[in-house]
Design a protein around this motif. Sequence first.
Motif, PDB file in Angstrom:
ATOM      1  N   ILE A  35       8.259 -38.022  32.459  1.00  0.00           N
ATOM      2  CA  ILE A  35       8.311 -36.801  33.260  1.00  0.00           C
ATOM      3  C   ILE A  35       8.791 -37.131  34.658  1.00  0.00           C
ATOM      4  O   ILE A  35       8.285 -38.053  35.309  1.00  0.00           O
ATOM      5  CB  ILE A  35       6.931 -36.115  33.343  1.00  0.00           C
ATOM      6  N   PHE A  36       9.782 -36.377  35.131  1.00  0.00           N
ATOM      7  CA  PHE A  36      10.252 -36.428  36.506  1.00  0.00           C
ATOM      8  C   PHE A  36       9.686 -35.204  37.213  1.00  0.00           C
ATOM      9  O   PHE A  36       9.593 -34.133  36.600  1.00  0.00           O
ATOM     10  CB  PHE A  36      11.783 -36.372  36.563  1.00  0.00           C
ATOM     11  N   ALA A  37       9.334 -35.340  38.490  1.00  0.00           N
ATOM     12  CA  ALA A  37       8.726 -34.212  39.196  1.00  0.00           C
ATOM     13  C   ALA A  37       9.170 -34.149  40.649  1.00  0.00           C
ATOM     14  O   ALA A  37       9.546 -35.167  41.250  1.00  0.00           O
ATOM     15  CB  ALA A  37       7.207 -34.298  39.138  1.00  0.00           C
ATOM     16  N   ILE A  38       9.114 -32.944  41.185  1.00  0.00           N
ATOM     17  CA  ILE A  38       9.363 -32.678  42.595  1.00  0.00           C
ATOM     18  C   ILE A  38       8.531 -31.452  42.961  1.00  0.00           C
ATOM     19  O   ILE A  38       8.232 -30.626  42.095  1.00  0.00           O
ATOM     20  CB  ILE A  38      10.874 -32.443  42.864  1.00  0.00           C
ATOM     21  N   THR A  39       8.139 -31.354  44.204  1.00  0.00           N
ATOM     22  CA  THR A  39       7.371 -30.176  44.619  1.00  0.00           C
ATOM     23  C   THR A  39       8.310 -28.991  44.800  1.00  0.00           C
ATOM     24  O   THR A  39       9.471 -29.147  45.156  1.00  0.00           O
ATOM     25  CB  THR A  39       6.602 -30.429  45.931  1.00  0.00           C
ATOM     26  N   ASN A  40       7.775 -27.797  44.545  1.00  0.00           N
ATOM     27  CA  ASN A  40       8.519 -26.570  44.829  1.00  0.00           C
ATOM     28  C   ASN A  40       7.645 -25.702  45.725  1.00  0.00           C
ATOM     29  O   ASN A  40       6.496 -26.020  45.979  1.00  0.00           O
ATOM     30  CB  ASN A  40       8.939 -25.840  43.537  1.00  0.00           C
ATOM     31  N   GLN A  41       8.154 -24.627  46.214  1.00  0.00           N
ATOM     32  CA  GLN A  41       7.405 -23.758  47.127  1.00  0.00           C
ATOM     33  C   GLN A  41       6.802 -22.567  46.391  1.00  0.00           C
ATOM     34  O   GLN A  41       6.557 -21.533  46.991  1.00  0.00           O
ATOM     35  CB  GLN A  41       8.335 -23.273  48.249  1.00  0.00           C
ATOM     36  N   LEU A  42       6.558 -22.726  45.101  1.00  0.00           N
ATOM     37  CA  LEU A  42       6.055 -21.640  44.276  1.00  0.00           C
ATOM     38  C   LEU A  42       4.593 -21.864  43.937  1.00  0.00           C
ATOM     39  O   LEU A  42       4.067 -22.958  44.099  1.00  0.00           O
ATOM     40  CB  LEU A  42       6.881 -21.539  42.987  1.00  0.00           C
ATOM     41  N   GLU A  43       3.949 -20.841  43.452  1.00  0.00           N
ATOM     42  CA  GLU A  43       2.548 -20.942  43.033  1.00  0.00           C
ATOM     43  C   GLU A  43       2.423 -21.219  41.538  1.00  0.00           C
ATOM     44  O   GLU A  43       1.445 -20.841  40.916  1.00  0.00           O
ATOM     45  CB  GLU A  43       1.802 -19.645  43.389  1.00  0.00           C
ATOM     46  N   ARG A  44       3.430 -21.855  40.977  1.00  0.00           N
ATOM     47  CA  ARG A  44       3.413 -22.165  39.553  1.00  0.00           C
ATOM     48  C   ARG A  44       4.263 -23.401  39.288  1.00  0.00           C
ATOM     49  O   ARG A  44       5.053 -23.817  40.133  1.00  0.00           O
ATOM     50  CB  ARG A  44       3.948 -20.991  38.748  1.00  0.00           C
ATOM     51  N   CYS A  45       4.096 -23.976  38.118  1.00  0.00           N
ATOM     52  CA  CYS A  45       4.938 -25.085  37.669  1.00  0.00           C
ATOM     53  C   CYS A  45       6.142 -24.516  36.928  1.00  0.00           C
ATOM     54  O   CYS A  45       6.028 -23.509  36.235  1.00  0.00           O
ATOM     55  CB  CYS A  45       4.170 -25.993  36.716  1.00  0.00           C
ATOM     56  N   ARG A  46       7.260 -25.194  37.081  1.00  0.00           N
ATOM     57  CA  ARG A  46       8.442 -24.841  36.295  1.00  0.00           C
ATOM     58  C   ARG A  46       8.783 -26.032  35.421  1.00  0.00           C
ATOM     59  O   ARG A  46       8.542 -27.176  35.790  1.00  0.00           O
ATOM     60  CB  ARG A  46       9.621 -24.497  37.203  1.00  0.00           C
ATOM     61  N   LEU A  47       9.346 -25.757  34.259  1.00  0.00           N
ATOM     62  CA  LEU A  47       9.609 -26.799  33.262  1.00  0.00           C
ATOM     63  C   LEU A  47      11.075 -26.831  32.865  1.00  0.00           C
ATOM     64  O   LEU A  47      11.693 -25.795  32.609  1.00  0.00           O
ATOM     65  CB  LEU A  47       8.762 -26.532  32.009  1.00  0.00           C
ATOM     66  N   GLY A  48      11.596 -28.033  32.785  1.00  0.00           N
ATOM     67  CA  GLY A  48      12.900 -28.289  32.199  1.00  0.00           C
ATOM     68  C   GLY A  48      12.723 -29.350  31.128  1.00  0.00           C
ATOM     69  O   GLY A  48      11.913 -30.265  31.293  1.00  0.00           O
ATOM     70  N   VAL A  49      13.454 -29.244  30.038  1.00  0.00           N
ATOM     71  CA  VAL A  49      13.331 -30.206  28.939  1.00  0.00           C
ATOM     72  C   VAL A  49      14.703 -30.801  28.672  1.00  0.00           C
ATOM     73  O   VAL A  49      15.700 -30.081  28.592  1.00  0.00           O
ATOM     74  CB  VAL A  49      12.792 -29.529  27.649  1.00  0.00           C
ATOM     75  N   SER A  50      14.741 -32.116  28.542  1.00  0.00           N
ATOM     76  CA  SER A  50      15.979 -32.816  28.243  1.00  0.00           C
ATOM     77  C   SER A  50      15.733 -33.729  27.044  1.00  0.00           C
ATOM     78  O   SER A  50      14.909 -34.640  27.120  1.00  0.00           O
ATOM     79  CB  SER A  50      16.414 -33.637  29.461  1.00  0.00           C
ATOM     80  N   VAL A  51      16.445 -33.471  25.952  1.00  0.00           N
ATOM     81  CA  VAL A  51      16.269 -34.256  24.731  1.00  0.00           C
ATOM     82  C   VAL A  51      17.628 -34.858  24.362  1.00  0.00           C
ATOM     83  O   VAL A  51      18.569 -34.136  24.062  1.00  0.00           O
ATOM     84  CB  VAL A  51      15.732 -33.383  23.571  1.00  0.00           C
ATOM     85  N   SER A  52      17.698 -36.188  24.385  1.00  0.00           N
ATOM     86  CA  SER A  52      18.971 -36.859  24.116  1.00  0.00           C
ATOM     87  C   SER A  52      19.245 -36.961  22.616  1.00  0.00           C
ATOM     88  O   SER A  52      18.358 -36.761  21.791  1.00  0.00           O
ATOM     89  CB  SER A  52      18.964 -38.263  24.729  1.00  0.00           C
ATOM     90  N   LYS A  53      20.457 -37.349  22.288  1.00  0.00           N
ATOM     91  CA  LYS A  53      20.844 -37.497  20.889  1.00  0.00           C
ATOM     92  C   LYS A  53      20.137 -38.670  20.215  1.00  0.00           C
ATOM     93  O   LYS A  53      20.140 -38.767  18.997  1.00  0.00           O
ATOM     94  CB  LYS A  53      22.359 -37.664  20.775  1.00  0.00           C
ATOM     95  N   LYS A  54      19.518 -39.528  21.013  1.00  0.00           N
ATOM     96  CA  LYS A  54      18.738 -40.627  20.432  1.00  0.00           C
ATOM     97  C   LYS A  54      17.535 -40.093  19.653  1.00  0.00           C
ATOM     98  O   LYS A  54      16.952 -40.806  18.843  1.00  0.00           O
ATOM     99  CB  LYS A  54      18.231 -41.560  21.531  1.00  0.00           C
ATOM    100  N   ASN A  55      17.164 -38.833  19.914  1.00  0.00           N
ATOM    101  CA  ASN A  55      16.017 -38.220  19.244  1.00  0.00           C
ATOM    102  C   ASN A  55      16.366 -37.652  17.872  1.00  0.00           C
ATOM    103  O   ASN A  55      15.505 -37.082  17.221  1.00  0.00           O
ATOM    104  CB  ASN A  55      15.434 -37.116  20.123  1.00  0.00           C
ATOM    105  N   GLY A  56      17.609 -37.775  17.450  1.00  0.00           N
ATOM    106  CA  GLY A  56      17.975 -37.305  16.118  1.00  0.00           C
ATOM    107  C   GLY A  56      19.032 -36.210  16.154  1.00  0.00           C
ATOM    108  O   GLY A  56      19.666 -35.964  17.172  1.00  0.00           O
ATOM    109  N   ASN A  57      19.168 -35.543  15.015  1.00  0.00           N
ATOM    110  CA  ASN A  57      20.175 -34.488  14.920  1.00  0.00           C
ATOM    111  C   ASN A  57      19.713 -33.231  15.661  1.00  0.00           C
ATOM    112  O   ASN A  57      18.619 -33.189  16.230  1.00  0.00           O
ATOM    113  CB  ASN A  57      20.506 -34.206  13.450  1.00  0.00           C
ATOM    114  N   ALA A  58      20.530 -32.210  15.657  1.00  0.00           N
ATOM    115  CA  ALA A  58      20.246 -30.994  16.426  1.00  0.00           C
ATOM    116  C   ALA A  58      18.931 -30.331  16.014  1.00  0.00           C
ATOM    117  O   ALA A  58      18.201 -29.808  16.855  1.00  0.00           O
ATOM    118  CB  ALA A  58      21.402 -30.007  16.277  1.00  0.00           C
ATOM    119  N   VAL A  59      18.629 -30.366  14.735  1.00  0.00           N
ATOM    120  CA  VAL A  59      17.391 -29.754  14.243  1.00  0.00           C
ATOM    121  C   VAL A  59      16.173 -30.485  14.802  1.00  0.00           C
ATOM    122  O   VAL A  59      15.217 -29.866  15.278  1.00  0.00           O
ATOM    123  CB  VAL A  59      17.371 -29.741  12.701  1.00  0.00           C
ATOM    124  N   MET A  60      16.215 -31.796  14.782  1.00  0.00           N
ATOM    125  CA  MET A  60      15.094 -32.595  15.285  1.00  0.00           C
ATOM    126  C   MET A  60      14.942 -32.434  16.799  1.00  0.00           C
ATOM    127  O   MET A  60      13.822 -32.350  17.315  1.00  0.00           O
ATOM    128  CB  MET A  60      15.290 -34.066  14.912  1.00  0.00           C
TER     129      MET A  60
END
Length: 121
Positions: A35-60
């Motif tokens: 997990i990479f993180a940085i502070t934001n000026q919001l009252e909530r967490c925001r999420l981004g997901v990055s899944v490389s091709k090393k994790n399998g085919n598109a379905v996986m």
Amino acid sequence: MNQFDFPRADRIRSQQDFADVYSARQRAGDKNLLIFAITNQLERCRLGVSVSKKNGNAVMRARKKRMIREAFRLVQHQLPKGLDLIVIPRPEVEANLKQYQHSLKQLTQKLYRRLEHKQSG
């Protein structure tokens, strides 16, 4: 508003937002997630997901993304507020929902303490 909602506003989608989080170089990992993180000026967490091709085919890869988003949705009220998170699953591990939830909580707390210490120091 339901505490388990995950609206579009809570998602990191722009390339610039991803670049900002990566450039902060604050990361923590375990056997399931990085997990990479940085502070934001919001009252909530925001999420981004990055899944490389090393994790399998598109379905996986799509399955891992759905599981991570669901884990975040379920534990978001337990996470520290005001963070932008980019979550990357480890390719060699097939984790379940509970493992992702546990990793999200532990790593996010660790990053929050580190970022809080960095800002105060």
